[in-house]
Design an enzyme around this catalytic site. Structure first.
Site, mmCIF file in Angstrom:
data_model
loop_
_atom_site.group_PDB
_atom_site.id
_atom_site.type_symbol
_atom_site.label_atom_id
_atom_site.label_comp_id
_atom_site.label_asym_id
_atom_site.label_seq_id
_atom_site.Cartn_x
_atom_site.Cartn_y
_atom_site.Cartn_z
ATOM 1 C CB CYS A 219 -0.920 -0.020 1.230
ATOM 2 S SG CYS A 219 -1.925 1.467 1.339
ATOM 3 C CB CYS B 277 -0.717 2.556 4.068
ATOM 4 S SG CYS B 277 -2.155 1.879 3.278
ATOM 5 C CG ASP B 278 3.058 1.168 4.468
ATOM 6 O OD1 ASP B 278 2.540 1.628 5.505
ATOM 7 O OD2 ASP B 278 2.890 0.002 4.077
#
Ligand code: NAP
Length: 299
Positions: A129, A132-133
């Site tokens: 992701c 997200c990261d």
């Protein structure tokens, strides 16, 4: 007793809830994570008709709020099976939910590469992701693996933060949109590594490099990266329904454009069913079709 239980609160499930509530049915959504499904991790959606640009999170939140405002309910539960009969029962780890019709909108999950140490390095360099990261890799080199829309979007997103983005794809043609490929080609910090597969993940505590094998020459090359974003497609998660609902060889629920499964009163909507185009638009369309079919089945 609910009229309709919808399994999965992604785009298909929430669209189905909106249509069913507006048709006067009472709807319960069962979701094991949070609402939104996969789109929640997409930085920018630019191909949903009528919306020029929106983040995946805002899109999903809008759908969720619309469904809840219409009276739909959502509970957190992991569904373990369905019992068919004059009334149906959705079985979960927390108990049973009787209902008149069921809509399966379970989506799909990220496919792993299947390399040694892949799961051990999740959170230490390996991610599925980018939204997200991605921020953890600001000003650092990363690689993205895949050639579909997700990989292209991830690479574009990461190119805004990271010092360098290697886009590794097993062919020399992309499955994703040509417009995004052109945008990536124009970026100075993006390098295409084509006809190549990732053959090894290298690093002690965290990822420090990937080994890439050229599919044509067989040559191996090490590329130093701190992060690897794997975006090689999805896999369905329908095994819990397999005893009752017919699945295809890849595990997707067999259902046509009418969203009808082999069991009357049970429908499949969105990425979890057999189909060729898996997009937000087709997930939303399936939600509407499945909900209206369920409403007419209930009467
Ligand atoms: P996808 O379209 O299925 O693409 C997966 C990519 O990974 C393909 O390029 C495939 O290569 C490659 N791949 C598959 N298995 C591999 C393996 N074992 N090793 C190396 N490479 C592998 O998946 P996706 O990009 O996640 O997209 C899924 C669906 O969501 C698609 O329909 C996509 O259009 C849609 N989507 C839409 C949006 C949007 O509407 N904004 C955003 C993201 C995704 P090959 O090409 O050689 O098969």
């Amino acid at each position: 007793m609910h009229d309709i239980v919808i399994v999965g609160a992604g785009t298909a499930g929430l669209s189905a809830a909106i249509y069913a509530q507006r048709a006067g049915k009472n709807v319960l959504l069962l979701e094991q994570l949070s609402y939104g499904g996969q789109i929640i991790n997409t930085p920018e959606v630019e191909n949903y008709p009528g919306i020029k640009s929106i983040s995946g999170f805002d899109f999903a939140t809008g759908l969720y709020e619309q469904a809840m405002a219409l009276g739909a309910k959502m509970e957190s539960a992991q569904v373990t099976g369905i019992v068919d009969g004059s009334e149906k029962k959705v079985l979960t780890k927390n108990g049973e939910y009787p209902c008149k019709a069921v809509i399966l909108a379970t989506g799909a999950k990220n496919r792993p590469l299947g390399l040694a140490r892949e799961s051990e390095l999740i959170g230490n360099g390996v991610s599925y992701c980018a939204t997200c990261d991605g921020a953890f890799f600001r000003k650092r080199p990363v690689a993205v693996n895949g050639g579909g829309n997700t990989a292209l979007e991830d690479a574009l997103f990461l190119s805004n933060y990271c010092s360098k983005v290697y886009l590794v794809h097993r062919r020399d043609a992309f499955r994703g949109e040509a417009k995004q490929v052109e945008q990536l080609r124009a970026k100075e910090n993006v390098e295409f590594v084509l006809n190549a597969t990732i053959s090894r993940l290298i690093g002690d505590d965290g990822l420090s490099a990937i080994e890439v094998t050229d599919k044509l020459s067989g040559e191996k090359r090490e590329i130093e990266v701190d992060g690897l974003f794997i975006a090689i497609g999805q896999m369905p998660e329908n095994q819990a329904f397999a005893p009752l609902i017919r699945l295809d060889a890849s595990g997707y629920i067999e259902a046509g454009e009418d969203c009808k499964t082999n069991i009357e009163g049970i429908y499949a909507a969105g990425d979890c069913r057999t189909k060729t185009v898996r997009q937000l638009t087709t997930a939303a369309a399936d939600g509407a079709v499945a909900a209206l079919a369920a409403c007419s089945y209930i009467g």
